[in-house]
Design an enzyme around this catalytic site. Sequence first.
Site, mmCIF file in Angstrom:
data_model
loop_
_atom_site.group_PDB
_atom_site.id
_atom_site.type_symbol
_atom_site.label_atom_id
_atom_site.label_comp_id
_atom_site.label_asym_id
_atom_site.label_seq_id
_atom_site.Cartn_x
_atom_site.Cartn_y
_atom_site.Cartn_z
ATOM 1 N N ARG A 210 0.834 -1.203 0.000
ATOM 2 C CA ARG A 210 0.000 0.000 0.000
ATOM 3 C C ARG A 210 0.867 1.251 0.000
ATOM 4 O O ARG A 210 0.567 2.231 -0.689
ATOM 5 C CB ARG A 210 -0.923 0.001 1.218
ATOM 6 C CG ARG A 210 -1.772 1.255 1.314
ATOM 7 C CD ARG A 210 -2.692 1.240 2.516
ATOM 8 N NE ARG A 210 -3.476 2.469 2.574
ATOM 9 C CZ ARG A 210 -4.451 2.684 3.453
ATOM 10 N NH1 ARG A 210 -4.754 1.753 4.342
ATOM 11 N NH2 ARG A 210 -5.117 3.818 3.443
ATOM 12 N N ASN B 258 -10.579 -4.235 -1.453
ATOM 13 C CA ASN B 258 -10.455 -3.234 -2.502
ATOM 14 C C ASN B 258 -9.512 -3.678 -3.606
ATOM 15 O O ASN B 258 -8.603 -4.480 -3.357
ATOM 16 C CB ASN B 258 -9.932 -1.921 -1.889
ATOM 17 C CG ASN B 258 -11.021 -1.164 -1.173
ATOM 18 O OD1 ASN B 258 -12.130 -1.052 -1.665
ATOM 19 N ND2 ASN B 258 -10.701 -0.631 -0.002
ATOM 20 N N CYS C 40 -19.068 -1.864 0.675
ATOM 21 C CA CYS C 40 -18.225 -0.704 1.009
ATOM 22 C C CYS C 40 -18.894 0.038 2.154
ATOM 23 O O CYS C 40 -20.110 -0.004 2.310
ATOM 24 C CB CYS C 40 -18.085 0.204 -0.212
ATOM 25 S SG CYS C 40 -17.050 1.663 0.046
ATOM 26 N N HIS D 66 -16.425 3.655 -4.889
ATOM 27 C CA HIS D 66 -15.534 4.799 -4.696
ATOM 28 C C HIS D 66 -15.700 5.847 -5.796
ATOM 29 O O HIS D 66 -14.794 6.636 -6.064
ATOM 30 C CB HIS D 66 -14.069 4.359 -4.575
ATOM 31 C CG HIS D 66 -13.781 3.631 -3.306
ATOM 32 N ND1 HIS D 66 -12.529 3.218 -2.937
ATOM 33 C CD2 HIS D 66 -14.605 3.240 -2.292
ATOM 34 C CE1 HIS D 66 -12.578 2.605 -1.767
ATOM 35 N NE2 HIS D 66 -13.842 2.603 -1.365
ATOM 36 N N TYR E 195 -14.313 10.231 -2.084
ATOM 37 C CA TYR E 195 -13.365 9.782 -3.108
ATOM 38 C C TYR E 195 -13.423 10.640 -4.365
ATOM 39 O O TYR E 195 -12.489 10.631 -5.170
ATOM 40 C CB TYR E 195 -13.628 8.314 -3.461
ATOM 41 C CG TYR E 195 -13.125 7.360 -2.423
ATOM 42 C CD1 TYR E 195 -11.799 6.930 -2.429
ATOM 43 C CD2 TYR E 195 -13.959 6.893 -1.420
ATOM 44 C CE1 TYR E 195 -11.330 6.052 -1.466
ATOM 45 C CE2 TYR E 195 -13.499 6.015 -0.454
ATOM 46 C CZ TYR E 195 -12.178 5.603 -0.476
ATOM 47 O OH TYR E 195 -11.712 4.748 0.488
#
Length: 422
Positions: free
Chosen positions: A90, A144, A164, A194, A244
């Site tokens: 990440r 995700n 989500c 998102h 987002y």
Amino acid sequence: MKLTVVGGGSTYTPELVDGFARLRDALPVTELVLVDPAKDRLELVGGLARRILARQGHDGRITTTSDLDAAVDGADAVLLQLRVGGQAAREQDETWPLECGCVGQETTGAGGLAKALRTVPVVLDIAERIRRANPDAWIIDFTNPVGIVTRALLQAGHRAVGLCNVAIGLQRRFAARLGVAPGDVHLDHVGLNHLTWETGVRLGGPEGEDVLPRLLTEHGDAVAADLRLPRALLDRLGVVPSYYLRYYYAHDEVVAEQRGKPSRAAEVAAMERELLELYADPALDEKPALLARRGGAYYSEAAVDLAAALLGGAGAAPYQVVNALNRGTLPFLPDDAVIEVQAAVDRKGAGPLPVPQVDPLYAGLMASVTGYEDLALQAALHGGRNRVFRALLAHPLIGRYDRAERLTDQLIAHNREHLAWA
């Protein structure tokens, strides 16, 4: 009722267990299996999970294991919350795109594509093992990028629904500001994972009074502050975009911010170290306050609601925001696109509710990102530098061939160990 959590060693898991304990009437779990290859983390999380159930008087059994096949055997539902490559991957997703002037984020843009390429093959392997163990089991995907991963699962014929926490978080905030119970707030929530907008906020259900104009008039400053977008923009749009959308509406501003501070991944990694130290305390028998800062707010409530509806639990909410096949709901998208909308959920799965005509301002962006997601899934399934390049070129946050070329090289270089074809 047996539920299995793949990625059960996540620091999210006590939030989930707390929800199972509090909402036991809706979802009477008798066995909860936490499966994770990280045995040290798994034992810390599992120990706290058992203490949470004991504190709340829940008689369910918690099992921890690294044996996936044993974990999913006989499971009624399997929740996926894994992170291939961990926080280290990440960290890369959130940093190398910045070198090309693009947003660094783990679920959208170049970083989101990298995560999809790492994740889809692993999830599909897990899903096949679940199908062999119990073909009737439901898969609830919280991993995700949820839209792409859920589309991969559904395309392969699995019984899956994507989940989500954005919608339930907005529902809770709106309810608090309106002074009503969360269950009284129904969102006209439309878009892709998102990439969503609240085009209505209704009291009492899908046919209830739309109080979105009042919400924006009376609480617009607070809503804008939550989203970190200008109040004037919300007034002009007349809708509430998810946070987002800031990556799209304020891209260059976000890039400048990201270049000037530590990544979110670095913050989360530090938080996780602190959380695991807390979890190791045998006296701790409730989720710590620090967990609220980890992310995934209201994940447990959303997961319990969805699992209860899919498994026929008592009092399950009839309408929930989920990720499911489009099937004509949004006529400007392919039927096999995965959209995030209100749906009727029951033992048969999730059926999207009808959606009024979508403003071209939002429909155009949805169509563009859907095209990217299709190319991203092809790259995840079949590999190849050219497929990666095409997906990056298609993404509206990238869209320039020179950037796409550089980002393709960066993505492959940083993820080679996770890409079988590289």
